[in-house]
Design a protein around this motif. Sequence first.
Motif, short mmCIF file in Angstrom:
data_model
loop_
_atom_site.label_atom_id
_atom_site.label_comp_id
_atom_site.label_asym_id
_atom_site.label_seq_id
_atom_site.Cartn_x
_atom_site.Cartn_y
_atom_site.Cartn_z
N UNK A 219 0.97 -1.06 0.21
CA UNK A 219 0.16 0.08 0.04
C UNK A 219 0.74 1.33 0.06
N UNK A 220 0.76 2.04 -0.98
CA UNK A 220 1.41 3.34 -1.02
C UNK A 220 0.49 4.54 -0.77
N UNK A 221 1.17 5.20 0.25
CA UNK A 221 0.47 6.42 0.89
C UNK A 221 1.23 7.63 1.03
N UNK B 244 -4.75 7.30 5.62
CA UNK B 244 -5.39 6.71 6.95
C UNK B 244 -6.41 5.95 6.74
N UNK B 245 -7.44 6.18 5.94
CA UNK B 245 -8.48 5.37 5.41
C UNK B 245 -8.27 4.29 4.89
N UNK C 68 5.24 7.36 0.52
CA UNK C 68 5.78 8.13 -0.50
C UNK C 68 6.80 9.28 -0.34
N UNK C 69 6.08 9.89 0.87
CA UNK C 69 6.63 11.31 1.15
C UNK C 69 8.32 11.04 1.79
N UNK C 70 8.20 9.71 2.45
CA UNK C 70 9.41 9.49 2.99
C UNK C 70 10.50 8.80 1.90
N UNK C 71 9.90 8.03 0.96
CA UNK C 71 10.60 7.18 -0.25
C UNK C 71 10.15 7.83 -1.39
N UNK C 72 10.24 8.94 -1.84
CA UNK C 72 9.64 9.41 -3.18
C UNK C 72 10.00 8.87 -4.31
N UNK D 74 1.13 6.24 -9.87
CA UNK D 74 0.71 7.59 -10.46
C UNK D 74 -0.37 8.42 -9.48
N UNK D 75 -1.11 7.75 -8.43
CA UNK D 75 -1.88 8.43 -7.63
C UNK D 75 -1.84 7.55 -6.21
#
Length: 94
Positions: A12-14, A22-23, A47-51, A60-61
């Motif tokens: 799961x990419x968040x 979170x949901x 993805x904020x930590x591992x862009x 892509x989303x």
Amino acid sequence: MTEAATPLKLTLYVAGQTPKSVAAIRNLERMCAEHMPGRYEVEVIDLRQHPQLAREHNIVAIPTLVRSLPVPVQKIIGDLSDQEKVLVHLKVED
């Protein structure tokens, strides 16, 4: 090994702790516990930590759930709130 016995490998990419991210985490945890007990492996990647992983893994989303095993690879975009749709795409049979 039958397909039903093959554990699902889910990623799961968040993007941090956004409401949709979170949901998605909460919905995925609930579905796995209810419909796939002991038959899944989940990795959550922020993805904020591992862009760089977004490009490497063609994300892509966000949030995006990727089922890499069993093949073929399936991708589901969104907060995973439509449980029936998610289970159909993951090919989960109770």
